[in-house]
Design a protein around this motif. Structure first.
Motif, PDB file in Angstrom:
ATOM      1  N   THR A  13       0.836  -1.186   0.000  1.00  0.00           N
ATOM      2  CA  THR A  13       0.000   0.000   0.000  1.00  0.00           C
ATOM      3  C   THR A  13       0.873   1.239   0.000  1.00  0.00           C
ATOM      4  N   THR A  93     -12.523   4.908   3.266  1.00  0.00           N
ATOM      5  CA  THR A  93     -11.593   6.019   2.998  1.00  0.00           C
ATOM      6  C   THR A  93     -10.211   5.832   3.623  1.00  0.00           C
ATOM      7  N   ARG A  96      -5.220   1.746   1.269  1.00  0.00           N
ATOM      8  CA  ARG A  96      -5.294   1.440  -0.161  1.00  0.00           C
ATOM      9  C   ARG A  96      -4.514   0.162  -0.430  1.00  0.00           C
ATOM     10  N   THR A  98      -3.468  -3.683  -1.784  1.00  0.00           N
ATOM     11  CA  THR A  98      -3.568  -4.651  -2.866  1.00  0.00           C
ATOM     12  C   THR A  98      -2.776  -5.882  -2.455  1.00  0.00           C
ATOM     13  N   ARG A 115     -11.464   1.230  -1.939  1.00  0.00           N
ATOM     14  CA  ARG A 115     -11.352   2.561  -1.347  1.00  0.00           C
ATOM     15  C   ARG A 115     -10.761   3.567  -2.332  1.00  0.00           C
ATOM     16  N   LEU A 116     -11.426   4.678  -2.474  1.00  0.00           N
ATOM     17  CA  LEU A 116     -10.963   5.811  -3.260  1.00  0.00           C
ATOM     18  C   LEU A 116     -10.702   5.469  -4.729  1.00  0.00           C
ATOM     19  N   MET A 117     -11.214   4.369  -5.200  1.00  0.00           N
ATOM     20  CA  MET A 117     -11.154   3.964  -6.620  1.00  0.00           C
ATOM     21  C   MET A 117      -9.757   4.099  -7.217  1.00  0.00           C
ATOM     22  N   GLN A 118      -8.733   3.571  -6.541  1.00  0.00           N
ATOM     23  CA  GLN A 118      -7.363   3.752  -7.005  1.00  0.00           C
ATOM     24  C   GLN A 118      -6.614   2.456  -7.277  1.00  0.00           C
ATOM     25  N   ALA A 119      -7.240   1.296  -7.156  1.00  0.00           N
ATOM     26  CA  ALA A 119      -6.463   0.063  -7.274  1.00  0.00           C
ATOM     27  C   ALA A 119      -7.240  -0.987  -8.073  1.00  0.00           C
ATOM     28  N   TYR A 120      -6.484  -1.889  -8.687  1.00  0.00           N
ATOM     29  CA  TYR A 120      -7.070  -2.968  -9.477  1.00  0.00           C
ATOM     30  C   TYR A 120      -6.292  -4.246  -9.194  1.00  0.00           C
TER      31      TYR A 120
END
Length: 124
Positions: A13, A93, A96, A98, A115-120
């Protein structure tokens, strides 16, 4: 993380001083509580700023604890009762994370924070 000398789990993260706190929670949920990767990442996260920051001006907030409000009202009330300087963060929030995991039979699994639409999560 290794299992029986073999690499099994990679996770991480961004987050400065909170990185190890978020990762430890996810790791313990996966390894000791048997949750799958996505479950371990999705549960409410928390962190403290008790120790001096590694970033200038090196502030510390003794007793401070940030928790996602989705941890529940009862848990929040108990933490306050125990004397924590509690900061409630909105759900989804904090952190982050993965992670990717390879089982002993070669099956690859991955998960990423919503969270916060930043990871895949992706793999091959």
């Amino acid at each position: 993380a290794f299992e029986n000398g073999e690499p099994r789990l990679a996770f991480g993260t961004p987050g400065g001083d909170q990185q190890e706190q978020w990762q430890l929670g996810m790791f313990l949920r996966r390894v000791h509580h048997g949750l799958n990767l996505q479950e371990a990442i999705d549960l409410p996260l928390f962190h403290t700023q008790h120790f001096p920051s590694t970033f200038y001006p090196r502030e510390a907030r003794p007793g401070h604890l940030t928790v996602e409000e989705s941890i529940g009202a009862a848990a929040i009330a108990d933490l306050v009762r125990r004397g924590h300087d509690l900061e409630k963060a909105p759900a989804w929030t904090v952190g982050r994370l993965t992670a990717a995991e390879k089982s002993s039979n070669g099956l690859l699994r991955a998960a990423a924070t919503p969270r916060l639409m930043q990871a895949y999560a992706a793999g091959r």
